[in-house]
Design an enzyme around this catalytic site. Sequence first.
Site, PDB file in Angstrom:
ATOM      1  CB  SER A 107      -0.365 -10.488  37.329  1.00  0.00           C
ATOM      2  OG  SER A 107      -0.480 -11.365  36.173  1.00  0.00           O
ATOM      3  N   GLY A 108      -0.962 -13.729  38.110  1.00  0.00           N
ATOM      4  CA  GLY A 108      -1.777 -14.926  37.938  1.00  0.00           C
ATOM      5  C   GLY A 108      -2.101 -15.045  36.440  1.00  0.00           C
ATOM      6  N   GLY A 109      -1.797 -13.985  35.625  1.00  0.00           N
ATOM      7  CA  GLY A 109      -2.012 -13.997  34.266  1.00  0.00           C
ATOM      8  C   GLY A 109      -1.190 -14.784  33.543  1.00  0.00           C
ATOM      9  CB  VAL A 110      -1.018 -15.855  29.994  1.00  0.00           C
ATOM     10  CG1 VAL A 110      -0.571 -16.704  28.867  1.00  0.00           C
ATOM     11  CG2 VAL A 110      -2.586 -16.443  30.119  1.00  0.00           C
ATOM     12  CG  ASP A 111       1.294 -11.701  28.977  1.00  0.00           C
ATOM     13  OD1 ASP A 111       1.179 -12.537  28.139  1.00  0.00           O
ATOM     14  OD2 ASP A 111       0.765 -10.323  28.866  1.00  0.00           O
ATOM     15  CB  SER A 112       3.223 -12.480  35.410  1.00  0.00           C
ATOM     16  OG  SER A 112       2.211 -12.940  35.795  1.00  0.00           O
ATOM     17  CB  THR A 113       1.961 -17.949  34.506  1.00  0.00           C
ATOM     18  OG1 THR A 113       1.187 -17.300  35.395  1.00  0.00           O
ATOM     19  CG2 THR A 113       2.440 -19.209  34.883  1.00  0.00           C
ATOM     20  CD  GLU A 122      -1.623  -6.256   5.827  1.00  0.00           C
ATOM     21  OE1 GLU A 122      -1.591  -5.158   6.276  1.00  0.00           O
ATOM     22  OE2 GLU A 122      -1.031  -6.645   4.644  1.00  0.00           O
ATOM     23  CB  CYS A 130      -1.162  -0.160   1.019  1.00  0.00           C
ATOM     24  SG  CYS A 130      -2.522   1.041   0.845  1.00  0.00           S
ATOM     25  CG  HIS A 162      -3.665  -3.499   3.542  1.00  0.00           C
ATOM     26  ND1 HIS A 162      -2.679  -3.124   4.351  1.00  0.00           N
ATOM     27  CD2 HIS A 162      -4.212  -2.625   2.828  1.00  0.00           C
ATOM     28  CE1 HIS A 162      -2.600  -1.804   4.300  1.00  0.00           C
ATOM     29  NE2 HIS A 162      -3.565  -1.349   3.486  1.00  0.00           N
TER      30      HIS A 162
END
Length: 509
Positions: free
Chosen positions: A221-227, A169, A79, A167
Amino acid sequence: MQEMILILDFGSQYTQLIARRIRELNVYCEIHPFNKLPENLLSVKGVVLSGSPFSVRDINAPHPDLSNIKGKMPMLGVCYGAQYLSHFFGGEVAPSDTREYGRANLKFINTESSLLKGLKENTQVWMSHADTIKKLPQNAYIIASTADVEIAGYSINNEETYCIQFHPEVYHTTEGAALLKNFVVNICGCTQNWTPDSFIETTIAELKKKLGNDKVVLGLSGGVDSTVAAVLLHKAIGKKLHCIFVDNGLLRKNEFENVLDQYKHLGLNVKGVDAKNNFYSALDKLSDPEQKRKAIGKVFIEVFDSEAHRINDVKWLAQGTIYPDVIESVSVNGPSATIKSHHNVGGLPDYMKLKIIEPLRLLFKDEVRRVGNALGLQPELLGRHPFPGPGLAIRILGEITPEKVRILQEVDYLFIEGLKKANLYNDVWQAGVILLPVKSVGVMGDERTYENVVALRAVSSTDGMTADWCHLPYEFLAQTSNEIINKVKGVNRVVYDISSKPPATIEWE
């Protein structure tokens, strides 16, 4: 050295999507602002020029230095990128006679083109541009046309330079994945070896080398990222990782105990800290959303800093920062407009005197989950819905009190458990309940009531950038409403939020 595709960002809303599509091919790529090219291009196998909200004819249009790229390595202009390579290399770009936006079909495809190999004639593509390439740049030839746009794609002789006006994508370009594979695999020669397993192996080796015998502290935090970040660090440095999980009094019902139990099974070195009263005191009489967020952030830092100081000789602070956070912090026009305050890349204040380590800073959210799966984490942990950092504080509109938190925790528990029992939880990207600052009249038995209203919220999304409200079955909503009103004292009315993002945000504050 990890081979990569370099994406130069000109400010398009689709730039992150280009990266995600390339990574789905197990090819590593990075997004850099158009004016901040990496100094070392040795590992770069090819370059993608993104779209842009600008016109190449604007005075302030993005203008990259391509002297070390064009003609020296494969390049794909998408584009704006295609228009840029025309406008500044001998062609002509002018306003479209009719703005072409949305679905179109390629009525002509040059089947000899390496970029379009295997694509079917009349294949659907997605257009989004107000300008049109009227004249090709020097030494170029057309490789694709639509009914309305003659130069929908072109290539340059004696260069591996390809340009398209559509595009590849986005989902609506039906053979976009095949086109990108032609570019990154067949033209650039990438080996498709960037997998969750290879990321884990490389990351653990790098963490061992970088951290040595140093101690690291991480706020869970109990979340996916920090775990996932914690498990990677644990595999690299073991008990030298010290995790802190703070109960701010704004978590879901039983979440503090449940998450600590999950972490125990993972073998992590975790300390749970009950700091509910600190947070409630700081939130007393605050009703403005931003003031609430800042108060929570300030107390968290104080509690975290106090606990971190109990550990001798900590050198590093680990964070679960992921790639969208990194991109946002170095975006083309600086960080985007603040809709609500969010954690910054780099995190806690200077006075903590800790160096930062971010094991996931190269990954998108869905990639974090794939890495977690490869690490053997439980599906229920990896499949957890995102939960806001300030917790239930931003789902209680107005002032926070322990009683309001209790009510919301009970309602939220019934809603989330109901989704799980009805096998709807995994169909929802994020769900929660909002306690409204209004009361409504109701009747229970023969008595008139005047109690709280709660709004249920459930959305489908990929990454939270956009979201649509979930069309949950009426029977489920009816059953949930009935259960909430019967079991939670203080609530006599339940509503369902049917707003999408945009224009609404996922959270109400």
